[in-house]
Scaffold this motif. Structure first.
Motif, PDB file in Angstrom:
ATOM      1  N   LYS A 130     -37.266  37.366  25.141  1.00  0.00           N
ATOM      2  CA  LYS A 130     -36.696  38.553  25.746  1.00  0.00           C
ATOM      3  C   LYS A 130     -35.483  39.001  24.941  1.00  0.00           C
ATOM      4  CE  LYS A 130     -35.125  39.891  30.386  1.00  0.00           C
ATOM      5  NZ  LYS A 130     -35.914  41.102  30.612  1.00  0.00           N
ATOM      6  N   LYS A 131     -35.320  40.314  24.835  1.00  0.00           N
ATOM      7  CA  LYS A 131     -34.191  40.873  24.091  1.00  0.00           C
ATOM      8  C   LYS A 131     -33.034  41.148  25.035  1.00  0.00           C
ATOM      9  CE  LYS A 131     -36.283  42.290  19.957  1.00  0.00           C
ATOM     10  NZ  LYS A 131     -35.686  41.916  18.675  1.00  0.00           N
ATOM     11  N   TYR A 132     -31.819  40.856  24.564  1.00  0.00           N
ATOM     12  CA  TYR A 132     -30.610  41.071  25.355  1.00  0.00           C
ATOM     13  C   TYR A 132     -29.615  41.856  24.517  1.00  0.00           C
ATOM     14  CZ  TYR A 132     -32.277  37.307  28.442  1.00  0.00           C
ATOM     15  OH  TYR A 132     -33.015  36.534  29.286  1.00  0.00           O
ATOM     16  N   THR A 133     -28.832  42.688  25.174  1.00  0.00           N
ATOM     17  CA  THR A 133     -27.769  43.416  24.482  1.00  0.00           C
ATOM     18  C   THR A 133     -26.458  42.661  24.664  1.00  0.00           C
ATOM     19  OG1 THR A 133     -28.896  45.452  25.047  1.00  0.00           O
ATOM     20  CG2 THR A 133     -26.625  45.640  24.240  1.00  0.00           C
ATOM     21  N   VAL A 134     -25.757  42.419  23.545  1.00  0.00           N
ATOM     22  CA  VAL A 134     -24.462  41.728  23.636  1.00  0.00           C
ATOM     23  C   VAL A 134     -23.424  42.713  24.144  1.00  0.00           C
ATOM     24  CG1 VAL A 134     -22.685  40.471  22.371  1.00  0.00           C
ATOM     25  CG2 VAL A 134     -25.103  40.178  21.751  1.00  0.00           C
ATOM     26  N   ILE A 135     -22.760  42.343  25.271  1.00  0.00           N
ATOM     27  CA  ILE A 135     -21.756  43.251  25.826  1.00  0.00           C
ATOM     28  C   ILE A 135     -20.330  42.713  25.678  1.00  0.00           C
ATOM     29  CG2 ILE A 135     -23.284  44.396  27.496  1.00  0.00           C
ATOM     30  CD1 ILE A 135     -22.082  42.412  29.612  1.00  0.00           C
ATOM     31  N   GLY A 136     -20.195  41.424  25.381  1.00  0.00           N
ATOM     32  CA  GLY A 136     -18.830  40.889  25.270  1.00  0.00           C
ATOM     33  C   GLY A 136     -18.789  39.567  24.522  1.00  0.00           C
ATOM     34  N   ILE A 149     -28.267  28.803  36.356  1.00  0.00           N
ATOM     35  CA  ILE A 149     -29.580  28.376  35.861  1.00  0.00           C
ATOM     36  C   ILE A 149     -29.473  28.293  34.346  1.00  0.00           C
ATOM     37  CG2 ILE A 149     -31.965  29.120  35.453  1.00  0.00           C
ATOM     38  CD1 ILE A 149     -31.995  30.277  38.284  1.00  0.00           C
ATOM     39  N   PHE A 150     -29.823  27.120  33.790  1.00  0.00           N
ATOM     40  CA  PHE A 150     -29.827  26.991  32.328  1.00  0.00           C
ATOM     41  C   PHE A 150     -31.170  27.502  31.813  1.00  0.00           C
ATOM     42  CE2 PHE A 150     -26.811  23.543  33.509  1.00  0.00           C
ATOM     43  CZ  PHE A 150     -25.687  24.106  32.925  1.00  0.00           C
ATOM     44  N   VAL A 151     -31.108  28.500  30.941  1.00  0.00           N
ATOM     45  CA  VAL A 151     -32.334  29.112  30.433  1.00  0.00           C
ATOM     46  C   VAL A 151     -32.756  28.388  29.154  1.00  0.00           C
ATOM     47  CG1 VAL A 151     -33.349  31.233  29.503  1.00  0.00           C
ATOM     48  CG2 VAL A 151     -31.764  31.333  31.440  1.00  0.00           C
ATOM     49  N   GLN A 152     -34.064  28.000  29.090  1.00  0.00           N
ATOM     50  CA  GLN A 152     -34.566  27.286  27.923  1.00  0.00           C
ATOM     51  C   GLN A 152     -34.919  28.267  26.811  1.00  0.00           C
ATOM     52  OE1 GLN A 152     -34.574  23.899  28.185  1.00  0.00           O
ATOM     53  NE2 GLN A 152     -33.767  24.235  30.250  1.00  0.00           N
ATOM     54  N   GLY A 153     -34.931  27.778  25.597  1.00  0.00           N
ATOM     55  CA  GLY A 153     -35.403  28.592  24.486  1.00  0.00           C
ATOM     56  C   GLY A 153     -34.338  28.875  23.456  1.00  0.00           C
ATOM     57  N   LYS A 154     -34.782  29.138  22.228  1.00  0.00           N
ATOM     58  CA  LYS A 154     -33.888  29.414  21.128  1.00  0.00           C
ATOM     59  C   LYS A 154     -33.378  30.836  21.204  1.00  0.00           C
ATOM     60  CE  LYS A 154     -35.957  26.243  17.753  1.00  0.00           C
ATOM     61  NZ  LYS A 154     -35.173  25.124  18.226  1.00  0.00           N
ATOM     62  N   THR A 155     -32.220  31.025  20.608  1.00  0.00           N
ATOM     63  CA  THR A 155     -31.648  32.363  20.534  1.00  0.00           C
ATOM     64  C   THR A 155     -31.701  32.800  19.070  1.00  0.00           C
ATOM     65  OG1 THR A 155     -30.166  31.832  22.329  1.00  0.00           O
ATOM     66  CG2 THR A 155     -29.574  33.735  20.974  1.00  0.00           C
ATOM     67  N   GLY A 209     -23.100  45.408  21.297  1.00  0.00           N
ATOM     68  CA  GLY A 209     -24.181  46.380  21.205  1.00  0.00           C
ATOM     69  C   GLY A 209     -25.392  45.877  20.436  1.00  0.00           C
ATOM     70  N   LYS A 210     -25.256  44.727  19.752  1.00  0.00           N
ATOM     71  CA  LYS A 210     -26.395  44.191  19.001  1.00  0.00           C
ATOM     72  C   LYS A 210     -27.406  43.578  19.962  1.00  0.00           C
ATOM     73  CE  LYS A 210     -24.666  44.872  14.774  1.00  0.00           C
ATOM     74  NZ  LYS A 210     -23.234  44.783  14.890  1.00  0.00           N
ATOM     75  N   ARG A 211     -28.660  43.502  19.500  1.00  0.00           N
ATOM     76  CA  ARG A 211     -29.715  42.952  20.360  1.00  0.00           C
ATOM     77  C   ARG A 211     -30.081  41.554  19.866  1.00  0.00           C
ATOM     78  NH1 ARG A 211     -31.785  45.525  24.721  1.00  0.00           N
ATOM     79  NH2 ARG A 211     -33.957  45.556  24.031  1.00  0.00           N
ATOM     80  N   ILE A 212     -29.920  40.551  20.736  1.00  0.00           N
ATOM     81  CA  ILE A 212     -30.348  39.199  20.380  1.00  0.00           C
ATOM     82  C   ILE A 212     -31.585  38.863  21.192  1.00  0.00           C
ATOM     83  CG2 ILE A 212     -28.063  38.353  19.695  1.00  0.00           C
ATOM     84  CD1 ILE A 212     -27.828  37.085  22.482  1.00  0.00           C
ATOM     85  N   GLU A 213     -32.300  37.836  20.745  1.00  0.00           N
ATOM     86  CA  GLU A 213     -33.514  37.453  21.443  1.00  0.00           C
ATOM     87  C   GLU A 213     -33.357  36.034  21.983  1.00  0.00           C
ATOM     88  OE1 GLU A 213     -37.011  38.729  19.336  1.00  0.00           O
ATOM     89  OE2 GLU A 213     -38.197  37.177  20.323  1.00  0.00           O
TER      90      GLU A 213
END
Lengths: 246, 412
Positions: B181-187, B105-111, B173-177
């Motif tokens: 929604k906030k996501y934790t970078v794991i790799g 699924i391609f998620v819409q929205g800016k990061t 470990g950084k948090r991107i949006e």
């Protein structure tokens, strides 16, 4: 091919030449009979249109007779093919033309060694030495690297003479060699030809000028395709030389 | 006359007429240059595309919703198409001939991260996706079954995206949006370059379940899988299954796939298409080469005829000096061949140089673009150029050889 023993270098019997232009025959030479020995200096003299140039072209293997016999070095030439005639031209005869016919933008030495490219008897390694020898014979050693168009008319004709010497041919044909030269250069060229004759070369000179013809020791006069006179000119030539020395 | 002398003489004539020789050669230069350039570009493109295909793996299969065009290659894609449902995915998972079924699924929205912002594609997919794409992490870890199960807000970044957002610091470990929604970078993924003209190093991958929740829809945008055995069998199985599920009856006339609401593509197919493309490219280049060499050849013939006329006296002189017919013939023939071969060599150089320039530019957009040459085409173009000289040189050379020496000497 019938071989005929003869002491003459050139022997012509009952030779006729006609040009054909759209089936219309234009006769140029009639019943020419002629013998020229090795070492002779012969002038073929006649007004323009007399057929003297045509005769020279046939004797020099640039053209073939319509009828008649031409023996060269005792050998019949009638049956010879184009390439065989080319072979004779490359080895046995050479030409000096009225308009020099040097290659433009080409050095003196390259002009002089041009005939050697078609002369299979000369090894490529020997070409330059032979060309320099011929250039020396006409006194242009210091001009050997000049381009042909950097030379005066007289010098260009001397280069042409060097070119005619380089293959050491049996006969040198000179077709109006002084025709495009001033009198001083013309005299110089004729002196060179006379010296070559003294060294033993056979020279056949074609000219319409009596004064030029008189440098030769024998004058064959042609008129309307016929030989009208053939006489030795020892006395006059020697007389004129004596005059020059005075 | 010896061949060496003939060549020297001909070379001297070509050099003596410098600018004119160059202009004469122009047709051949352009012809050979174009062939060398086009085959080189073709070769580069081919290796780029082949590189992409081999990076995908020959067993990788991709499916999209959409309709087949009249030709297999030209498909119309509709991103809003909702024909692939989650139950389709489940059904596909039950097929024996494929494995690693990974819905996308391609998620819409800016990061965003702090003040940094990017429009990078966000791919919501299962861990199988990484297997199908043949890609691993350079640092950190890929998301796994546990992340899927819990629908965790974690993200794996492509290396270029990581650089865009974080410059040189480690994103782990950084948090991107993404969206809101906030996501934790794991790799961070290893660099794989471009695939089918998309920079694969610019992407953000999140767990499928997470994307499913965010997008709030029950259809997927794309599915990748891998065949377990014969890829053609796998494709047939997929088509059969999806047609049955979507109630599609293949038409009686035309292509079997005409009524499908989905597309199935394999790396093998892409390779086949590439083969077809390269055959038509070769035909096209051969045509251009033939036309340009024909035009170039006519130019050579033209100028050689002029040269014969200009040098009539020289030809007469050479004949008087003892040149045979063949000596003259060969001299002018070799001159024509030298013109075309020299033109060919210059064209070759030109083609290679232009190719180098193109490579320099293309690398800015397509980092996997490489400098490549097609040696067979180069040799063939040179041989064809030499042949052109022979064919178009023979008529002027014969004309020169047949000149009458007396008339030639008198020519003004």
């Amino acid at each position: 091919m019938p071989k005929k023993e003869s002491s003459s270098l050139i022997e012509v019997k009952n030779l006729y030449k006609s040009y054909f232009n759209e089936m219309i025959e234009t006769p140029v030479l009639f019943d020419i009979n002629l013998k020229i020995n090795a070492g002779e200096f012969v002038a073929i003299m006649g007004p323009s249109g007399s057929g003297k140039s045509t005769l020279m072209h046939i004797l020099g293997f640039l053209d073939v007779p319509t009828k008649g016999h031409y023996h060269f070095k005792g050998e019949s030439t009638e049956e010879k093919q184009e390439d065989e005639l080319a072979l004779i031209r490359s080895s046995s005869v050479s030409f000096v033309f009225q308009s020099f016919n040097l290659l433009p933008r080409t050095s003196v030495i390259d002009n002089v060694l041009l005939p050697l490219l078609y002369h299979s008897a000369t090894r490529p390694a020997d070409r330059r030495a032979r060309a320099m020898k011929a250039i020396k014979a006409v006194g242009l050693t210091d001009r050997a690297t000049y381009l042909s168009n950097q030379l005066s008319g007289g010098q260009q004709q001397r280069v042409a003479i060097a070119r005619s010497l380089v293959t050491e041919p049996e006969v040198i044909f000179a077709d109006e060699p002084t025709g495009n030269l001033d009198s001083a250069s013309g005299k110089h060229v004729m002196e060179i030809l006379q010296n070559l004759h003294k060294e033993g070369h056979t020279i056949i000179l074609v000219t319409h000028e009596k004064a030029t013809a008189e440098h030769a020791e024998r004058i064959i006069q042609i008129m309307d395709g016929h030989i009208v006179s053939d006489r030795k000119e020892f006395s006059r030539r020697i007389a004129s030389q004596i005059k020059e020395f005075k | 006359m010896q061949l060496r002398d003939t060549v020297t003489t001909a070379l001297r004539a070509v050099r003596g007429n410098g600018p004119r020789s160059l202009l004469t050669m122009l047709g051949i230069i352009i012809g050979v240059g174009a062939v060398v350039l086009m085959t080189s570009v073709g070769e580069s493109m081919q290796s780029v595309i082949l590189g992409q295909i081999s990076a995908l793996g020959p067993k990788t299969i991709a499916m999209w919703p959409g309709k087949n065009g009249p030709e297999q290659g030209a498909a119309t894609l509709n991103p809003d198409f909702d024909s692939f449902t989650l139950s389709d995915v489940e059904a596909l998972r039950r097929l024996q001939t494929i494995s690693n079924v990974a819905p996308i699924i391609f998620v819409q929205g800016k990061t965003t991260y702090g003040t940094e912002q990017t429009d990078t594609r966000v791919v919501g997919t299962t861990p199988d996706y990484f297997l199908n794409q043949v890609v691993d992490v350079a640092e950190g870890r890929l998301h796994d079954g546990q992340d899927e199960l819990e629908g965790r807000a974690v993200a794996v970044l492509g290396p270029d995206t990581a650089k865009d957002l974080f410059f040189n610091q480690s994103p782990l470990g950084k948090r991107i949006e993404i969206g809101n929604k906030k996501y934790t970078v794991i790799g961070v993924l290893e660099s794989v370059g471009s695939q089918f003209f998309q920079n694969m190093d610019e992407r953000i991958v999140i767990p499928f379940e997470t994307a499913h929740i965010v997008a709030q829809r029950s259809y997927v945008d794309m599915i990748t899988a891998m065949s377990t055995g014969d890829t053609a069998d796998a494709v047939a199985d997929i088509q059969f299954l999806l047609r049955r599920r979507h109630n599609i009856i293949p038409p009686e006339t035309g292509s079997e796939t005409d009524n499908d609401d989905f597309l199935v593509r394999t790396a093998e197919q892409a390779q086949e298409i590439l083969g077809t493309v390269s055959v038509s490219l070769t035909a096209f280049i051969t045509m251009i080469a033939t036309i340009s060499l024909l035009v170039g050849g006519i130019g050579i013939m033209n100028i050689m005829l002029v040269a014969v006329t200009e040098r009539t006296r020289e030809i007469g002189l050479r004949k008087a000096l003892g040149a045979r017919r063949n000596d003259i013939l060969l001299q002018f023939l070799i001159e024509a061949v030298i013109l075309t071969v020299l033109g060919g060599l210059i064209g070759l150089l030109l083609g290679v140089s232009l190719n180098a320039i193109i490579v320099g530019i293309a690398r800015k957009f397509l980092d996997r673009y490489i400098f490549a040459l097609n040696p067979i085409a180069m040799v063939a173009a040179l041989i064809m150029a030499a042949g052109t000289g022979l064919i178009f040189g023979i008529y002027p050379a014969r004309k020169a050889a047949e000149l009458n020496p007396i008339e030639a000497l008198r020519y003004e």
